[in-house]
Design an enzyme around this catalytic site. Structure first.
Site, PDB file in Angstrom:
ATOM      1  N   HIS A   1       0.829  -1.208   0.000  1.00 22.59           N
ATOM      2  CA  HIS A   1       0.000   0.000   0.000  1.00 22.59           C
ATOM      3  C   HIS A   1       0.861   1.255   0.000  1.00 22.59           C
ATOM      4  CE1 HIS A   1       0.933  -0.737   4.235  1.00 22.59           C
ATOM      5  NE2 HIS A   1       0.740   0.552   4.458  1.00 22.59           N
TER       6      HIS A   1
ATOM      7  N   ASP B   1       0.442   5.022   1.826  1.00 24.92           N
ATOM      8  CA  ASP B   1      -0.370   5.479   2.953  1.00 24.92           C
ATOM      9  C   ASP B   1      -1.476   6.452   2.538  1.00 24.92           C
ATOM     10  OD1 ASP B   1       0.941   3.951   4.882  1.00 24.92           O
ATOM     11  OD2 ASP B   1       2.495   5.469   5.165  1.00 24.92           O
TER      12      ASP B   1
HETATM   13  C1  SIN Z   1       5.479  -0.910   9.178  1.00 25.29           C
HETATM   14  O1  SIN Z   1       4.911  -1.029  10.270  1.00 25.29           O
HETATM   15  O2  SIN Z   1       6.579  -1.418   8.963  1.00 25.29           O
HETATM   16  C2  SIN Z   1       4.830  -0.139   8.075  1.00 25.29           C
HETATM   17  C3  SIN Z   1       3.884   0.875   8.557  1.00 25.29           C
HETATM   18  C4  SIN Z   1       2.933   1.345   7.484  1.00 25.29           C
HETATM   19  O3  SIN Z   1       2.332   0.519   6.795  1.00 25.29           O
HETATM   20  O4  SIN Z   1       2.770   2.545   7.319  1.00 25.29           O
END
Ligand code: SIN
Length: 282
Positions: free
Chosen positions: A102, A104
């Site tokens: 994804h 953000d």
């Molecule tokens: C993660 O926790 O490594 C990624 C965090 C996210 O998906 O923004």
């Protein structure tokens, strides 16, 4: 590109760099800030190890890059600094997590310009790495006929796709979901996004929030979306980070997507801040 104030070491020629020589417990001077911003534009993901900072100091760093986003609609938050999102998992297999590619908050009209993640608690026994993929390199690697086909296309991005079931099952259930859907209606974004600072083009679709490509029939819109996502997920365009506590990683959310691996069995906790972005355009 050499930097006067910091040491920038590329992870590979496509994506990612490690920055040494920064101490974010102190405010950055203008020259250092300019170098960090340039490193972000050049490498899309910057890893800044050994940052013993508080959530307030992480906010100070984020605010150098712009206004920060309001608190996340679903994830937990640091009580004293609600703009700092807590991304946390206890290691159980059914806990919801970010293990689908994804970018953000593309369900917002103006998705985040950048995200800044600070490692708080790492799983005992390892696991929980994060991977990022450039969205510019795969766009450039598409054959010219496909680039021409998608050039003016738009896609629908929807909060409900990823968070609908989770919110429905959580506190407030259907009332919260109804309020969120009113606040966060589906958004239309270009499939090919022009980076507002570098002018470089990239794909702007992802498996988590992009519902479909607009203006096509059901079969075509699903297959084309899947093809573009799969193309951009090739390891050729990626970097992977194995976290050490106090690492801070910042990524250009306008030109990347990411995935957190869920291959761990104990507590993992991150603090994330997202910096406000602009309306994507082609
Ligand atoms: C993660 O926790 O490594 C990624 C965090 C996210 O998906 O923004």
């Amino acid at each position: 590109m050499p930097h006067a104030n910091i040491d920038v070491r590329p992870i590979n020629p496509t994506i990612g760099a490690v920055i040494e020589g920064l101490d974010l417990t102190r405010e950055m001077d203008e020259g250092t800030y300019a170098d960090v911003r340039q490193a972000l534009l050049d490498h899309l993901v910057i890893v800044i190890p050994e940052q013993h900072i508080t959530p307030a100091q992480q906010l100070t760093f984020a605010r150098r890059f712009g206004e920060v986003e309001p608190p996340h609609p679903v994830f937990g938050r640091v009580p004293e600094q609600p703009e700092v999102t807590v991304i946390e998992q206890d290691g159980s297999a059914d806990a919801p997590y970010n293990d689908i590619w994804h970018t953000d908050v593309t369900f917002r009209e103006k998705p985040a310009m950048a995200s800044i993640l600070h490692a708080q608690v790492l799983p005992v026994g390892g696991g929980g790495d994060t991977l990022w993929s450039s969205l510019q390199a795969p766009y450039e690697a598409l054959s010219p006929k496909i680039r021409e086909l998608i050039e003016d296309m738009t896609a629908t991005h929807d909060y409900y796709m990823s968070f609908g079931e989770m919110v429905l099952a959580g506190p407030g259930g259907i009332e919260k979901l109804a309020a969120d859907i009113i606040d966060l209606p589906p958004q239309t974004h270009p499939v090919v996004r022009t980076h507002p600072e570098t002018g470089r083009k990239g794909l702007f679709v992802n498996r988590t929030f992009t519902k479909h490509i607009n203006g096509l029939g059901y079969v075509e819109r699903d297959y084309l979306l899947r093809m573009l996502c799969e193309f951009a997920e090739h390891p050729n365009y990626q970097m992977r980070h194995t976290w050490t506590k106090h690492d801070l990683v910042m990524w250009d959310n306008r030109a990347t997507m990411h995935i957190a691996t869920s291959n761990f069995i104990s507590h993992r906790k991150m603090h994330r801040i997202t910096v406000l972005g602009d309306q994507p355009y082609h």
